[in-house]
Write a protein that holds these residues in place. Sequence first.
Motif, mmCIF file in Angstrom:
data_model
loop_
_atom_site.group_PDB
_atom_site.id
_atom_site.type_symbol
_atom_site.label_atom_id
_atom_site.label_comp_id
_atom_site.label_asym_id
_atom_site.label_seq_id
_atom_site.Cartn_x
_atom_site.Cartn_y
_atom_site.Cartn_z
ATOM 1 N N PHE A 213 39.161 47.396 43.347
ATOM 2 C CA PHE A 213 39.639 47.321 41.965
ATOM 3 C C PHE A 213 39.587 45.889 41.435
ATOM 4 N N MET A 214 40.055 44.941 42.252
ATOM 5 C CA MET A 214 40.124 43.564 41.781
ATOM 6 C C MET A 214 38.747 42.906 41.732
ATOM 7 N N VAL A 215 37.823 43.317 42.593
ATOM 8 C CA VAL A 215 36.456 42.796 42.492
ATOM 9 C C VAL A 215 35.829 43.223 41.162
ATOM 10 N N ILE A 216 36.037 44.472 40.782
ATOM 11 C CA ILE A 216 35.504 44.955 39.504
ATOM 12 C C ILE A 216 36.129 44.200 38.341
ATOM 13 N N VAL A 217 37.472 44.062 38.376
ATOM 14 C CA VAL A 217 38.166 43.329 37.309
ATOM 15 C C VAL A 217 37.724 41.873 37.283
ATOM 16 N N GLY A 218 37.540 41.275 38.461
ATOM 17 C CA GLY A 218 37.139 39.874 38.515
ATOM 18 C C GLY A 218 35.751 39.647 37.953
ATOM 19 N N ILE A 219 34.801 40.561 38.241
ATOM 20 C CA ILE A 219 33.442 40.407 37.706
ATOM 21 C C ILE A 219 33.445 40.545 36.184
ATOM 22 N N ILE A 220 34.214 41.509 35.677
ATOM 23 C CA ILE A 220 34.311 41.663 34.213
ATOM 24 C C ILE A 220 34.913 40.403 33.597
ATOM 25 N N SER A 221 35.978 39.870 34.221
ATOM 26 C CA SER A 221 36.630 38.659 33.697
ATOM 27 C C SER A 221 35.722 37.444 33.815
ATOM 28 N N HIS A 222 34.839 37.446 34.805
ATOM 29 C CA HIS A 222 33.914 36.328 34.985
ATOM 30 C C HIS A 222 33.074 36.109 33.726
ATOM 31 N N PHE A 223 32.577 37.186 33.167
ATOM 32 C CA PHE A 223 31.754 37.068 31.963
ATOM 33 C C PHE A 223 32.610 36.990 30.702
ATOM 34 N N ALA A 224 33.755 37.661 30.708
ATOM 35 C CA ALA A 224 34.598 37.658 29.513
ATOM 36 C C ALA A 224 35.280 36.312 29.294
ATOM 37 N N LEU A 225 35.659 35.621 30.373
ATOM 38 C CA LEU A 225 36.400 34.363 30.272
ATOM 39 C C LEU A 225 35.508 33.139 30.414
ATOM 40 N N GLY A 226 34.205 33.341 30.554
ATOM 41 C CA GLY A 226 33.301 32.210 30.644
ATOM 42 C C GLY A 226 33.449 31.413 31.931
ATOM 43 N N GLN A 227 33.666 32.079 33.041
ATOM 44 C CA GLN A 227 33.725 31.465 34.375
ATOM 45 C C GLN A 227 34.867 30.454 34.489
ATOM 46 N N ARG A 228 35.974 30.724 33.834
ATOM 47 C CA ARG A 228 37.162 29.867 33.970
ATOM 48 C C ARG A 228 38.409 30.710 33.752
#
Length: 714
Positions: A213-228
């Motif tokens: 679950f957290m890997v999926i959320v983290g990958i989505i956040s990676h692009f949504a938050l601009g790698q920060r």
Amino acid sequence: METANSYVLIHGKNISHNTLAGSAVGPHMSIDKLFPALLECFGIILCGYIAGRADIITESQAKGLGNFVSKFALPALLFKNMVLLDFGNVIWAFLWSVLVTKVTVFVLVCVLTLMVASPESRYSKAGLYAIFATQSNDFALGYPIVDALYRSTYPEYLQYIYLVAPVSLMLLNPIGFALCEVQRWRQASHPQHSTAGILGVVVLQVLKNPIVFMVIVGIISHFALGQRIPAVLSEFIDGLANSFGGAALFYLGLTMVGQLRKLTRDTGVALILLITAKLLIMPLVCKDMVDILDVGVNSTSANHTSLSNFAFLYGVFPTAPSVAIYAGHYNMELEVVTSGMVISTFLSAPIMYVSAWLLTIPLMDPTPLVTELENVSFNISIVSLVALVWTIAVMLLSRKFNRLPHLFVLNLFLAQFLVCVSMILWNFLVKQEDNLVGKILTFTLLYGSLYSTYIWTGQMALYRYMQFKYVEWLEYCFCVCRVPFLMVGGLLISGERTETIDSAFFYGRAQVETTIRSVLSQQRNKILTVLPCLNLSSCLWWLFNKDPGRLYLELQFFCAVANYGQGFLSFGIFGLDRHLIILPFKKRLLSLWQSRETEDLSPSAVPEEVRLTCTQFVRYHKDQCVQDIVHTRRYEYQLSFFFVFRGCDLVDWLLERGLCSGRIEAEIYGVRLQHGGVLDHLTGQHCFRDEPTLLYCFIPGKDEPKEEDKQDRR
């Protein structure tokens, strides 16, 4: 691959030692940091095991810590690293290699299990065994090891830990879960699940896994938050993520308590095969896959070899504790999985250390390689000498040397002892340039003794065909002892002495040929096959190759371990004599334990906590306990009938009723009941213990009828 042509002078030949050109910037692995990292990780694991074993932390408290690690600390760590992950530096060939390796091992274990397992449990075994062989302890144990080895050289390798983990969790584990669901469906008396139902259960289990679950959320956040990570969340997530390392290792130690008790003789073969698949086949296949698939731009750089070595080390990571949770959830194959998790974890430590050390040999500076080889021989000789002193003392005290073949064995021990002493002396004398006589005498003793070990192991295979009296045997032994020293004497006369510090080539080509003859004399013994093969391969390799190559250097390290470490094998076979060591030790231990039990069973006064425990149990729980665990058992002892129960039955009952939070606490509860006179061992010889082999009975009070009278009324 770009290389720098370097050579190391060893055994009179310039052996090519092609170090990577990129190694000028530093070694690929910080091997000096590996041992402290292993000590840190396994030290924390040991602390957790001790805390659980001593009941400092109970089972319920350990579950709380496990929930924190798996549902708070690990998800925060995954989210942080997935958001900050730099996909531009990822070598995707490595991920494909790991995927192919895990799929290969998974399918191999699964198919073989389905072929040989009994029909009653073949699907559950296939699913859980395949998960066991492929799911590694990537985060709790793998991450700190990779961090210690590669942070200063290849820090980007750390991110592969987070990318590789979902391979098992999202692709392979669901197949194992499906097989377990099929087994549960086949065993059910009224099957309710269809194929769609089984798939739904499996998908739900995968999505509920916090890692997935957290890997999926983290990958989505990676692009949504601009790698920060936003500053308002950064400190909070860092706090949770930083708490993972120590807590996870400590919890791993807690989960190991009592697991080896579940191991039985029937599960031993399956366990050995699974550990072999996980710790040997997995790393080898993983390394080969990287060598095959990592082609193109990366294959021309120094990173290729380092990535290949990293793949091997990744494969050695032990099985994750979550596999035991899966087995417990399905209540299938608990004995193999839980015991295997413990054994593979502790076996992985020496395998990782030795593997990392061997993998750095191609990257070493050629100059100190010969010195390092001598240091290995010296260090092994010291430890082997201690083992041989013990073994020889046991042989003399047991007086077995008066019999055959122990007379030959004693001569072998003495030869091995002289080998170790001579190697230690050689290490000091070789540094003295003006002590030629001392070097020659030490060399004579060293190789005369070493050749003696070869010859004596061969003679032990022939003694049964010889019909001698004891005195004739002594004369024969004296004659045999002279042969190796005559060989060395001929070598001193005919050989040409070199200036090397390596004792294996002190007299050049003539010494190599003499070693071949002495090794061939050992081939008749099938008790030592590896040792002659190593030495013979080394000598023949040198004779028939102008440039033996780098593998010859690695072979020399193995030969040094085999030649000067013979004392370990002797100690393992003969050092623990059953009648002189094991039985007296066991007898002494039992006497100490029984005296302790006697003291425990006859206290001078009953402590307050014992009195309160007994009063509470008798008043509120005893009658129900008797009905639940006593009424079905009737045991005859010395013409009297007792209604008895096992120690483990009472422990299980106390846990089910919530009176205790762990088995250790429940065992202490039972000891208090025994001290307070509520129960006793059937024969009065043992204190209360959580064991299925010890029988106990309740002691009736003054105004309380005996148990057999109660049963008769019922």
